[in-house]
Motif scaffolding. Structure first.
Motif, PDB file in Angstrom:
ATOM      1  N   UNK A  79       0.601  -1.352   0.124  1.00 37.28           N
ATOM      2  CA  UNK A  79       0.065   0.351  -0.278  1.00 37.28           C
ATOM      3  C   UNK A  79       0.721   1.208  -0.297  1.00 37.28           C
ATOM      4  N   UNK A  80       0.173   2.545  -0.132  1.00 32.92           N
ATOM      5  CA  UNK A  80       1.405   3.386  -0.367  1.00 32.92           C
ATOM      6  C   UNK A  80       0.740   4.519   0.562  1.00 32.92           C
ATOM      7  N   UNK A  81       1.381   4.888   1.413  1.00 32.20           N
ATOM      8  CA  UNK A  81       0.855   5.454   2.781  1.00 32.20           C
ATOM      9  C   UNK A  81       1.160   6.961   2.063  1.00 32.20           C
ATOM     10  N   UNK A  82       0.237   7.628   1.638  1.00 36.18           N
ATOM     11  CA  UNK A  82       1.255   9.405   0.710  1.00 36.18           C
ATOM     12  C   UNK A  82       0.925   9.634   2.291  1.00 36.18           C
ATOM     13  N   UNK A  83       0.710   9.758   3.721  1.00 38.01           N
ATOM     14  CA  UNK A  83       0.594  10.831   4.950  1.00 38.01           C
ATOM     15  C   UNK A  83      -0.138  11.980   4.819  1.00 38.01           C
ATOM     16  N   UNK A  84      -1.336  11.908   3.833  1.00 35.28           N
ATOM     17  CA  UNK A  84      -2.608  12.465   4.400  1.00 35.28           C
ATOM     18  C   UNK A  84      -3.759  10.966   3.676  1.00 35.28           C
ATOM     19  N   UNK A  85      -3.955  10.135   4.769  1.00 31.17           N
ATOM     20  CA  UNK A  85      -5.042   9.360   4.306  1.00 31.17           C
ATOM     21  C   UNK A  85      -5.347  10.067   5.763  1.00 31.17           C
ATOM     22  N   UNK A  86      -6.686   9.271   5.577  1.00 29.50           N
ATOM     23  CA  UNK A  86      -7.862   9.422   6.425  1.00 29.50           C
ATOM     24  C   UNK A  86      -8.133   8.398   7.989  1.00 29.50           C
ATOM     25  N   UNK A  87      -7.659   9.077   9.057  1.00 26.99           N
ATOM     26  CA  UNK A  87      -7.870   8.065   9.855  1.00 26.99           C
ATOM     27  C   UNK A  87      -9.297   6.247   9.525  1.00 26.99           C
ATOM     28  N   UNK A  88      -9.373   6.500   9.184  1.00 29.27           N
ATOM     29  CA  UNK A  88     -10.710   5.734   8.919  1.00 29.27           C
ATOM     30  C   UNK A  88      -9.583   4.245   8.092  1.00 29.27           C
ATOM     31  N   UNK A  89      -8.638   5.195   7.447  1.00 27.60           N
ATOM     32  CA  UNK A  89      -7.902   3.895   6.542  1.00 27.60           C
ATOM     33  C   UNK A  89      -6.885   3.654   7.172  1.00 27.60           C
ATOM     34  N   UNK A  90      -6.510   4.222   7.923  1.00 27.07           N
ATOM     35  CA  UNK A  90      -5.841   3.324   8.946  1.00 27.07           C
ATOM     36  C   UNK A  90      -5.897   2.382   9.925  1.00 27.07           C
TER      37      UNK A  90
END
Length: 269
Positions: A79-90
């Motif tokens: 997966x690509x963690x952009x650093x700007x994802x929604x908390x729900x994604x984590x």
């Protein structure tokens, strides 16, 4: 000499590209009418090297994760963690690993490149122009994707043909000449409704934001819920007036969504 496309112009296709196109066409012919479990297992079995599935934890990706993980196929999850994802994604990321007993490898932007970009454009500079937004996507997603797929033979994705008009021409298997691999989308002919029904019937973990109108979920600043009657991807980069909006992960060198090409005659022989 004809090049296999009905033209007498010499072909610019390299032998390596022709081979990829031939392999993609063969996979499409062999598994195009199969069900998803047979598609996934068959495509993986035909790999000449590492198979990588890139997930952004959307509905389709979660369904495909279920098929791959329950069949215990030799596929690398990334997966690509952009650093700007929604908390729900984590939260869903952790839940998915625990539910299926898998490890999803993260790929992050190069910190020095990202730091320079933010200094030059501001933390939310991607709103200013299309070029600034594409530059941000390149840094946060496209370059990390290159590292995730380095050395891979087959790339599995959760693309569906009906997600947008731009994706309507995508096939089950395509040659990605720029990355030197075959790209396959086992859910290409599924509808969103079918994917949702499957997830509900099989207790597949899904993002709770979907129920709030966030149909296609990317980075938090670049994603909104869609309105009634809007297309699935209308909530992505909504400030841009472009029906074919893409971040760059699934486009070719010309900036357009990559589509399969017919294999040259010499490759089909």
């Amino acid at each position: 000499m004809a090049n296999g496309f009905g033209s007498d112009e010499p072909s610019t296709t390299t032998p390596a590209e022709a081979l990829l196109m031939h392999r993609a066409a063969a996979l499409d012919a062999a598994f195009g009418k199969a069900d998803v479990p047979a598609r996934v297992s068959g495509i993986v079995a035909e790999a000449n090297g590492r198979v990588v599935f890139t997930t952004s934890f959307g509905l389709e990706d979660q369904v495909l994760t279920h098929f791959i993980a329950t069949a215990k196929l030799p596929v690398t999850f990334a997966t690509l963690d952009t650093g700007r994802l929604f908390p729900e994604v984590y939260a869903l990321w952790q839940e998915t690993e625990e539910r299926y007993g898998i490890l999803i490898r993260p790929y992050y932007p190069r910190h020095d490149t990202l730091e320079l970009h933010v200094r030059q454009n501001g933390i939310n500079g991607f709103y200013a122009s299309r070029d600034a937004r594409k530059s941000c996507c390149d840094i946060r997603k496209v370059e990390p994707l290159g590292r995730a797929l380095a050395g891979a033979d087959i790339w599995l994705t959760g693309l569906r043909a009906d997600q947008s008009a731009a994706r309507g021409g995508v096939k089950l298997a395509e040659a990605d000449a720029a990355r030197g691999l075959v790209k396959a989308s086992p859910l290409i002919d599924w509808s969103r409704e079918r994917a949702l029904a499957f997830a509900q019937q099989n207790d597949v973990p899904v993002n709770p934001l979907h129920a709030q109108g966030f149909v296609s979920i990317g980075c938090q600043p670049c994603t909104r819920a869609i309105r009634p009657g809007e297309s699935e991807r209308a909530g992505r980069w909504w400030w841009e007036d472009d029906a074919a909006k893409e971040c760059g992960l699934h486009v070719g060198q010309d900036g357009k969504l990559a589509r399969a090409q017919a294999a040259p005659a010499e490759a089909r022989a």
